[in-house]
Motif scaffolding. Sequence first.
Motif, mmCIF file in Angstrom:
data_model
loop_
_atom_site.group_PDB
_atom_site.id
_atom_site.type_symbol
_atom_site.label_atom_id
_atom_site.label_comp_id
_atom_site.label_asym_id
_atom_site.label_seq_id
_atom_site.Cartn_x
_atom_site.Cartn_y
_atom_site.Cartn_z
ATOM 1 N N HIS A 51 2.345 -2.071 6.056
ATOM 2 C CA HIS A 51 3.113 -1.303 4.937
ATOM 3 C C HIS A 51 2.610 -0.047 4.956
ATOM 4 O O HIS A 51 3.288 1.147 4.769
ATOM 5 N N ALA A 52 1.229 0.143 5.148
ATOM 6 C CA ALA A 52 0.508 1.610 4.977
ATOM 7 C C ALA A 52 1.030 2.326 6.285
ATOM 8 O O ALA A 52 1.273 3.399 5.864
ATOM 9 N N ALA B 287 7.445 -14.053 10.622
ATOM 10 C CA ALA B 287 7.034 -13.565 9.433
ATOM 11 C C ALA B 287 6.759 -12.160 9.484
ATOM 12 O O ALA B 287 7.064 -11.292 8.679
ATOM 13 N N LEU B 288 6.100 -11.675 10.477
ATOM 14 C CA LEU B 288 5.736 -10.215 10.635
ATOM 15 C C LEU B 288 7.092 -9.455 10.656
ATOM 16 O O LEU B 288 6.981 -8.361 10.195
ATOM 17 N N ILE B 289 7.960 -9.704 11.670
ATOM 18 C CA ILE B 289 9.049 -9.229 11.823
ATOM 19 C C ILE B 289 9.893 -8.933 10.454
ATOM 20 O O ILE B 289 10.295 -7.801 10.114
ATOM 21 N N VAL C 75 -4.248 -8.950 4.601
ATOM 22 C CA VAL C 75 -4.509 -7.677 4.726
ATOM 23 C C VAL C 75 -3.506 -6.930 6.107
ATOM 24 O O VAL C 75 -3.326 -5.839 5.932
ATOM 25 N N LEU C 76 -3.318 -7.844 7.216
ATOM 26 C CA LEU C 76 -2.606 -7.375 8.107
ATOM 27 C C LEU C 76 -1.358 -6.795 7.481
ATOM 28 O O LEU C 76 -0.646 -5.770 8.026
ATOM 29 N N GLY D 27 -4.242 3.771 -0.868
ATOM 30 C CA GLY D 27 -4.040 2.701 -2.119
ATOM 31 C C GLY D 27 -3.374 1.480 -1.940
ATOM 32 O O GLY D 27 -3.569 0.416 -2.396
ATOM 33 N N CYS D 28 -2.453 1.654 -0.985
ATOM 34 C CA CYS D 28 -1.619 0.549 -0.559
ATOM 35 C C CYS D 28 -2.590 -0.546 -0.118
ATOM 36 O O CYS D 28 -2.418 -1.693 -0.149
ATOM 37 N N LEU D 29 -3.408 -0.075 0.953
ATOM 38 C CA LEU D 29 -4.550 -0.822 1.499
ATOM 39 C C LEU D 29 -5.414 -1.437 0.426
ATOM 40 O O LEU D 29 -5.790 -2.791 0.667
#
Length: 211
Positions: free
Chosen positions: A158-159, A3-5, A152-153, A47-49
């Motif tokens: 993305h950030a 999922a992370l990849i 959150v991860l 802002g993304c976070l």
Amino acid sequence: MEALIAFTLAAGLMTLTPGLDTALVLRTAAVEGGHRAFLAGTGICAGCLAWGLIAAFGLGALLAASEAAYTALRWAGAAYLLYLGGRMVLRARSGLDGTMDLGESARSDTSPRDWLVRGFITNILNPKVGVFYVTFLPQFVPAGADVLSFTVLLAAIHALEGILWFVALIAATQPLAAVLRRPSIMRALDRITGGVLIAFGLKLVLEAKRS
């Protein structure tokens, strides 16, 4: 890890697609210099976070309250991804839609710290970012994972991708700006990104039918 990849690749592609954030950083780098452009980019990623935290707490509360409501949100997310992807494929842009003019009236003596705030406000007041996070992130939260921490991860990934992209933009402002303004490049990026969003939307629909 799978999922992370998958999220890293999809979010990376979205990051590379020119939009309001890219336009702000490019304009700031060209007019105000690299340092202030980096501060603006950092504000955008902050802002993304913030949106990630909002989405994480909201999704976690929704899942705790009702599994059916959470499933309905995922269906709504799939529909939104299909709509957004189809729109990007069928109505691919030929330019930055005038967003390169953002902030043209800004004074050259604006405090560098103000650019950090400006980047943050530009992102946090963009409702499209909020809709994107609420609909996109749940598609990558594996079954059984803690929704809050995993979301959150994903937002942090993305950030980080955003920071790296903005650094690349600032380091090569003129060449990259010229490339990103080409109508053919804009259309290609929009269509590729739209295709990815459609694929994720269809994947979610198929998984829901099998469950």
